[in-house]
Design a protein around this motif. Structure first.
Motif, PDB file in Angstrom:
ATOM      1  N   SER A  23       0.807  -1.209   0.000  1.00  0.00           N
ATOM      2  CA  SER A  23       0.000   0.000   0.000  1.00  0.00           C
ATOM      3  C   SER A  23       0.845   1.266   0.000  1.00  0.00           C
ATOM      4  CB  SER A  23      -0.924   0.028   1.220  1.00  0.00           C
ATOM      5  OG  SER A  23      -1.679   1.229   1.237  1.00  0.00           O
ATOM      6  N   PRO A  24       0.434   2.264  -0.810  1.00  0.00           N
ATOM      7  CA  PRO A  24       1.086   3.571  -0.737  1.00  0.00           C
ATOM      8  C   PRO A  24       0.490   4.445   0.373  1.00  0.00           C
ATOM      9  CG  PRO A  24      -0.512   3.588  -2.513  1.00  0.00           C
ATOM     10  CD  PRO A  24      -0.531   2.194  -1.916  1.00  0.00           C
ATOM     11  N   ARG A  25      -0.551   3.958   1.042  1.00  0.00           N
ATOM     12  CA  ARG A  25      -1.218   4.713   2.109  1.00  0.00           C
ATOM     13  C   ARG A  25      -1.462   3.783   3.307  1.00  0.00           C
ATOM     14  NH1 ARG A  25      -4.052   4.223  -2.408  1.00  0.00           N
ATOM     15  NH2 ARG A  25      -3.585   6.340  -3.055  1.00  0.00           N
ATOM     16  N   PRO A  26      -0.395   3.349   3.989  1.00  0.00           N
ATOM     17  CA  PRO A  26      -0.527   2.336   5.041  1.00  0.00           C
ATOM     18  C   PRO A  26      -1.382   2.748   6.232  1.00  0.00           C
ATOM     19  CG  PRO A  26       1.690   3.278   5.011  1.00  0.00           C
ATOM     20  CD  PRO A  26       1.017   3.746   3.767  1.00  0.00           C
ATOM     21  N   LYS A  27      -1.312   4.014   6.667  1.00  0.00           N
ATOM     22  CA  LYS A  27      -2.103   4.407   7.857  1.00  0.00           C
ATOM     23  C   LYS A  27      -3.606   4.275   7.612  1.00  0.00           C
ATOM     24  CE  LYS A  27      -3.059   8.197  11.078  1.00  0.00           C
ATOM     25  NZ  LYS A  27      -3.383   7.254  12.144  1.00  0.00           N
ATOM     26  N   PRO A  28      -4.165   4.853   6.530  1.00  0.00           N
ATOM     27  CA  PRO A  28      -5.601   4.642   6.291  1.00  0.00           C
ATOM     28  C   PRO A  28      -5.963   3.172   6.120  1.00  0.00           C
ATOM     29  CG  PRO A  28      -4.806   6.481   4.967  1.00  0.00           C
ATOM     30  CD  PRO A  28      -3.601   5.819   5.571  1.00  0.00           C
ATOM     31  N   MET A  29      -5.068   2.387   5.508  1.00  0.00           N
ATOM     32  CA  MET A  29      -5.350   0.962   5.317  1.00  0.00           C
ATOM     33  C   MET A  29      -5.433   0.241   6.657  1.00  0.00           C
ATOM     34  SD  MET A  29      -5.703  -0.215   2.132  1.00  0.00           S
ATOM     35  CE  MET A  29      -4.859  -1.787   1.857  1.00  0.00           C
ATOM     36  N   GLN A 125     -14.806  -1.520  -0.008  1.00  0.00           N
ATOM     37  CA  GLN A 125     -13.627  -1.424  -0.845  1.00  0.00           C
ATOM     38  C   GLN A 125     -12.662  -0.724   0.095  1.00  0.00           C
ATOM     39  OE1 GLN A 125     -13.913  -0.204  -5.256  1.00  0.00           O
ATOM     40  NE2 GLN A 125     -13.504   1.651  -4.186  1.00  0.00           N
ATOM     41  N   ASP A 126     -11.471  -1.234   0.223  1.00  0.00           N
ATOM     42  CA  ASP A 126     -10.556  -0.584   1.155  1.00  0.00           C
ATOM     43  C   ASP A 126      -9.979   0.692   0.532  1.00  0.00           C
ATOM     44  OD1 ASP A 126      -8.277  -1.221  -0.388  1.00  0.00           O
ATOM     45  OD2 ASP A 126      -7.805  -3.006   0.786  1.00  0.00           O
ATOM     46  N   PRO A 127      -9.196   1.477   1.284  1.00  0.00           N
ATOM     47  CA  PRO A 127      -8.700   2.750   0.753  1.00  0.00           C
ATOM     48  C   PRO A 127      -7.872   2.637  -0.522  1.00  0.00           C
ATOM     49  CG  PRO A 127      -8.479   2.733   3.123  1.00  0.00           C
ATOM     50  CD  PRO A 127      -8.912   1.347   2.733  1.00  0.00           C
ATOM     51  N   ASP A 128      -7.311   1.468  -0.790  1.00  0.00           N
ATOM     52  CA  ASP A 128      -6.556   1.276  -2.024  1.00  0.00           C
ATOM     53  C   ASP A 128      -7.422   0.768  -3.172  1.00  0.00           C
ATOM     54  OD1 ASP A 128      -4.233   2.154  -0.901  1.00  0.00           O
ATOM     55  OD2 ASP A 128      -3.369   0.167  -0.572  1.00  0.00           O
ATOM     56  N   GLY A 129      -8.675   0.443  -2.895  1.00  0.00           N
ATOM     57  CA  GLY A 129      -9.562  -0.062  -3.941  1.00  0.00           C
ATOM     58  C   GLY A 129      -9.641  -1.570  -4.015  1.00  0.00           C
TER      59      GLY A 129
END
Length: 214
Positions: A23-29, A125-129
């Motif tokens: 993930s490029p956005r680990p905290k939201p994930m 759908q998670d923050p990465d889609g």
């Protein structure tokens, strides 16, 4: 071991242990999966965060790998991850709890073998889609499920019949047996072009999932 190798059949694993997501956005994930699964962080070490919701040391791991870009929609690869519940009541209890966090399904469908809520964070759908599914088995045993999957009705419509979760919750709360609610209505043939998963909304990205008051 030698005789097993000679048998020609590979020994199957005892279970599916975990899924690792770049993930490029680990905290939201991480925050999403904690809210979505009722999970907790076991360890966060360097770029890796390990999350679990049961007695397994981790079920989901989020990796902040260097150079990781956004998910490319419609590319080859994993389509979705599915999580099972024991009862329809449990499935819809979790649905209502996620809804309180602002997490809503993008597609609710009775496949026949299962009743499923596909999710996208505003629609499971998670923050990465990445698409997630929560499901409950509609049949009491594998034999009955297999029989349905070989039936003309399933061949005619392998994708299932959409439903409104709030309507099914009303039926459940009225005392209607789960076995009746799980029965799939028959709508005739259905084409893949009708599936909401082909054109899901863009994923939302949030840093926390506080309960949203109604």
């Amino acid at each position: 071991m030698t005789e097993a190798i000679k048998s020609g059949r590979t020994l199957p694993p005892s279970k599916l242990a975990h899924v690792v997501l770049r993930s490029p956005r680990p905290k939201p994930m991480v925050e999403f999966y904690k809210a979505f699964l009722g999970a907790h962080v076991v360890a966060a070490i360097g770029p890796m965060t390990f999350i679990t919701y049961d007695d397994e040391h981790h079920r989901i791991a989020i990796g902040a790998f260097p150079g990781c870009g956004d998910k490319v929609r419609n590319s080859a690869g994993l389509e979705h991850i599915a999580f099972s519940f024991d009862t329809l009541n449990d499935l819809f209890t979790a649905y209502r709890q996620r809804k309180a966090h602002g997490i809503l399904p993008i597609w609710c469908v009775n496949h026949g073998p299962t009743t499923s809520l596909y999710a996208n964070y505003s629609a499971y759908q998670d923050p990465d889609g990445n698409v997630l599914e929560t499901q409950v088995d509609n049949f009491d045993n594998v034999e009955d499920a297999n029989e349905f999957m070989m039936s003309p009705a399933f061949v005619e419509n392998v994708y299932g019949v959409d439903f409104d979760p709030e309507e099914l919750i009303k039926r459940l709360e009225s005392g209607e047996p789960e076995s009746e609610i799980k029965k799939r209505p028959e709508i005739g043939p259905r084409s893949i072009e009708t599936l909401p998963l082909l054109n899901p909304p863009p994923p939302l990205v949030k840093d926390s999932y506080d309960i949203i008051e109604a």
